[in-house]
Motif scaffolding. Structure first.
Motif, PDB file in Angstrom:
ATOM      1  N   THR A 359     -28.537  23.932  -4.579  1.00 56.41           N
ATOM      2  CA  THR A 359     -28.580  25.074  -5.509  1.00 56.41           C
ATOM      3  C   THR A 359     -30.011  25.437  -5.900  1.00 56.41           C
ATOM      4  O   THR A 359     -30.237  26.510  -6.473  1.00 56.41           O
ATOM      5  CB  THR A 359     -27.772  24.780  -6.793  1.00 56.41           C
ATOM      6  N   GLN A 360     -30.958  24.571  -5.589  1.00 52.45           N
ATOM      7  CA  GLN A 360     -32.353  24.825  -5.963  1.00 52.45           C
ATOM      8  C   GLN A 360     -33.150  25.501  -4.837  1.00 52.45           C
ATOM      9  O   GLN A 360     -34.365  25.651  -4.957  1.00 52.45           O
ATOM     10  CB  GLN A 360     -33.032  23.497  -6.328  1.00 52.45           C
ATOM     11  N   ILE A 361     -32.489  25.918  -3.758  1.00 49.82           N
ATOM     12  CA  ILE A 361     -33.225  26.535  -2.655  1.00 49.82           C
ATOM     13  C   ILE A 361     -33.853  27.861  -3.101  1.00 49.82           C
ATOM     14  O   ILE A 361     -33.336  28.554  -3.974  1.00 49.82           O
ATOM     15  CB  ILE A 361     -32.310  26.777  -1.431  1.00 49.82           C
ATOM     16  N   THR A 362     -34.981  28.183  -2.473  1.00 51.51           N
ATOM     17  CA  THR A 362     -35.676  29.447  -2.725  1.00 51.51           C
ATOM     18  C   THR A 362     -35.983  30.096  -1.381  1.00 51.51           C
ATOM     19  O   THR A 362     -35.662  29.537  -0.320  1.00 51.51           O
ATOM     20  CB  THR A 362     -36.988  29.216  -3.490  1.00 51.51           C
ATOM     21  N   VAL A 363     -36.621  31.244  -1.421  1.00 50.92           N
ATOM     22  CA  VAL A 363     -36.977  31.918  -0.165  1.00 50.92           C
ATOM     23  C   VAL A 363     -38.090  31.182   0.567  1.00 50.92           C
ATOM     24  O   VAL A 363     -38.397  31.507   1.723  1.00 50.92           O
ATOM     25  CB  VAL A 363     -37.400  33.378  -0.430  1.00 50.92           C
ATOM     26  N   HIS A 364     -38.700  30.176  -0.075  1.00 53.78           N
ATOM     27  CA  HIS A 364     -39.818  29.453   0.545  1.00 53.78           C
ATOM     28  C   HIS A 364     -39.549  27.954   0.625  1.00 53.78           C
ATOM     29  O   HIS A 364     -40.486  27.170   0.740  1.00 53.78           O
ATOM     30  CB  HIS A 364     -41.104  29.699  -0.242  1.00 53.78           C
ATOM     31  N   SER A 365     -38.300  27.526   0.575  1.00 55.99           N
ATOM     32  CA  SER A 365     -37.981  26.097   0.605  1.00 55.99           C
ATOM     33  C   SER A 365     -38.391  25.464   1.921  1.00 55.99           C
ATOM     34  O   SER A 365     -38.442  26.125   2.978  1.00 55.99           O
ATOM     35  CB  SER A 365     -36.480  25.886   0.379  1.00 55.99           C
ATOM     36  N   GLU A 366     -38.669  24.154   1.872  1.00 54.87           N
ATOM     37  CA  GLU A 366     -39.015  23.380   3.059  1.00 54.87           C
ATOM     38  C   GLU A 366     -37.796  22.577   3.515  1.00 54.87           C
ATOM     39  O   GLU A 366     -37.056  22.039   2.685  1.00 54.87           O
ATOM     40  CB  GLU A 366     -40.170  22.435   2.757  1.00 54.87           C
ATOM     41  N   HIS A 456     -30.134  33.888  -4.088  1.00 56.03           N
ATOM     42  CA  HIS A 456     -29.446  33.753  -5.372  1.00 56.03           C
ATOM     43  C   HIS A 456     -27.936  33.712  -5.164  1.00 56.03           C
ATOM     44  O   HIS A 456     -27.236  32.885  -5.773  1.00 56.03           O
ATOM     45  CB  HIS A 456     -29.808  34.927  -6.296  1.00 56.03           C
ATOM     46  N   GLY A 457     -27.411  34.587  -4.314  1.00 53.82           N
ATOM     47  CA  GLY A 457     -25.978  34.585  -4.031  1.00 53.82           C
ATOM     48  C   GLY A 457     -25.518  33.280  -3.423  1.00 53.82           C
ATOM     49  O   GLY A 457     -24.466  32.730  -3.804  1.00 53.82           O
ATOM     50  N   TYR A 458     -26.297  32.740  -2.484  1.00 51.06           N
ATOM     51  CA  TYR A 458     -25.943  31.455  -1.885  1.00 51.06           C
ATOM     52  C   TYR A 458     -25.942  30.354  -2.936  1.00 51.06           C
ATOM     53  O   TYR A 458     -25.057  29.492  -2.952  1.00 51.06           O
ATOM     54  CB  TYR A 458     -26.929  31.100  -0.776  1.00 51.06           C
TER      55      TYR A 458
END
Length: 500
Positions: A359-366, A456-458
């Protein structure tokens, strides 16, 4: 379900010398069915762009298959009894290949949805007949355990193979080949079936519960369709409410009919057992939470992080490996010493913990720091849960009910996948749309807002998946009260009839 006849007794005295080659044919067919679930996930972003699917409708590529497969699985075992196992096996293979070719040539989204549903129909014939053939081919208890071990290993590897093959075909050919690839596999398997598998007549006394199929499948389709319509119409729309109400009425009628049908599709005494009912519900909730994640993570990796299809397929392998380790190396060793719920409930909590990380993923996650740990936790948790579910759900079942009990576990798995994919896809798309509407004035630009809205939807959908998974943990803890099998070193007898 039909008992094994005198031909099977004869086979145990004079086993077919080609039986191990026949095992390869049967396992190849099951591998194709399992592989098809994950191979299409990798191809879905490309298919969506090519065929112009909306975000709300794309889930039908998955759910049309799982609905038809799960809804007809119990009937498929009865058909195999009626017309003969090898004949049903070959019909299933030929139909699956034709439906795959039809889907690969699709020129519109509706054609692809229909082809996937047809694949599910023929998979529902193929899977139970494959397991029935395996059971009647290997009648020596010493050989049977080895045969089922090989069969299970090959079938379980289907998801991992699907991720890799799907990535390779999508990247170096196109998404259509993820469906076309089933055609040569099916042709080889059909030839092998005619050459290597013994043909035995069916049981003319077997009866089909067609009304039960119509009521059960109709109810589930109505509910899944209602979930898919929420994205464009909203939860309070009369059509959505009508679909939900109609689905509930049909499912209620299904339960009523099963108490009166001459040959019920699902004898209700199977689900009245507390442990079995708990296992069925745990399975459905667990898969409801997990199936949507395959869809979201495929899109997240390819659309947001820009992974290629091949790289996306490889990125899923730790999840598959963790499921296998949790099932075969941990749960299988501990189940003899612990009550099943002490594996199932912690397993679901572990899987939910992995989802909470996602749930903490962002558009720049590794990948290594943000995605890999979540995959390992989810995989281990699912492995700890699924193996005890299958074992407990089929323990202590009368021989004549073994096939239907095992098929019911697989049916609950497919139904959970159908509902979970539709529900979580709807949550994701509506949450993304709401995010866009509230951030159009942000100075970061429309393209960046669109990417952030997708993520955000994911994330919102994954929160829902985690909640459903925790519900599965609660169900397992409260309903599954079976004791540990202690130190009985017995290998579970394979079921004699329909299982996927």
């Amino acid at each position: 379900m039909s008992a094994l006849g005198t031909g099977d007794a004869t086979a145990s005295v004079n086993p077919d010398p080609r039986r191990w080659w026949g095992l390869m044919v049967i396992a190849l067919a099951q591998l194709m069915v399992v592989l098809d679930a994950t191979i299409v996930n990798i191809a879905l972003p490309s298919a969506q762009r090519d065929l112009g699917m909306s975000d709300g409708n794309r889930q039908w590529v998955i759910t049309s298959y799982t609905l038809a497969f799960g809804g007809l699985l119990l009937l498929g075992g009865r058909v195999a009894d009626l017309v003969g196992r090898r004949r049903t096996f070959v019909i299933g293979l030929a139909g699956f290949a034709a439906a795959s070719a039809f889907g690969g040539a699709a020129v519109g989204a509706g054609t692809l949805f229909a082809a996937r549903a047809l694949q599910g129909v023929f998979a529902a014939l193929l899977a139970p007949s494959a397991l029935s053939l395996l059971t009647t081919t290997f009648t020596d208890p010493r050989e049977r355990g080895r045969a089922f071990s090989i069969y299970g290993t090959l079938a379980a590897s289907g998801s991992a193979i699907g991720f890799i093959v799907g990535g390779l075909l999508t990247e170096y050919l196109n998404w259509r080949w993820c469906l076309y690839v089933n055609v040569p596999i099916a042709i080889v398997t059909v030839v092998g079936a005619f050459v290597l598998l013994e043909n035995r007549p069916g049981n003319a006394g077997a009866r089909l519960d067609v009304l039960g199929v119509l009521l059960g499948c109709g109810g589930l389709v109505a509910i899944v369709d209602g979930l898919s319509e929420v994205e464009s119409l909203g939860w309070s729309d009369p059509l959505v409410l009508g679909l939900f109400a109609g689905g509930a009425v049909l499912l209620t009628a299904f339960v009523w009919w099963q108490t009166r049908a001459p040959a019920p599709l699902l004898p209700l005494h199977i689900v009245k057992d507390r442990n079995r009912a708990g296992c069925f519900l745990t399975m459905m909730l667990a898969v409801t939470g997990m199936f949507g994640l395959y869809l979201f993570m495929t899109y997240y990796l390819q659309v947001v992080l820009g992974y290629s299809p091949v790289r996306t397929g490889l990125a899923f392998l730790p999840l598959t490996a963790s499921i296998l380790i949790g099932s075969t190396q941990i749960a299988a060793r501990l189940l003899q010493h612990l009550p099943p719920r002490l594996l199932m409930a912690p397993g679901m909590v572990l899987a939910a913990s992995g989802m909470l990380i996602l749930t903490q993923i962002t558009v720049h996650s590794e990948y290594v720091s943000d995605i890999l740990p979540a995959q390992i936790l989810m995989g281990l948790g699912m492995g700890l849960t699924l193996m005890p579910v299958f074992s407990t759900a089929t323990a202590g079942v009368a021989p004549q009910d073994a096939g239907v009990a095992s098929a019911a576990v697989n049916t609950s798995q497919q139904m959970g996948g159908s509902i979970g994919t539709a529900l979580l896809n709807t949550v994701a798309t509506t949450s993304s749309a709401a995010y866009v509407g509230s951030h159009l004035t942000d100075p970061v630009g429309r393209a960046e807002v669109a990417r952030e809205a997708i993520v955000h939807g994911y994330a919102v959908a994954i929160w829902c998946a985690a909640a459903v998974t925790l519900m599965a943990a609660l169900v397992a803890a409260l309903l599954v009260t079976a004791r540990a099998p202690k130190h009985k070193a017995t290998v579970p007898e394979p079921v004699p009839e329909s299982v996927a």
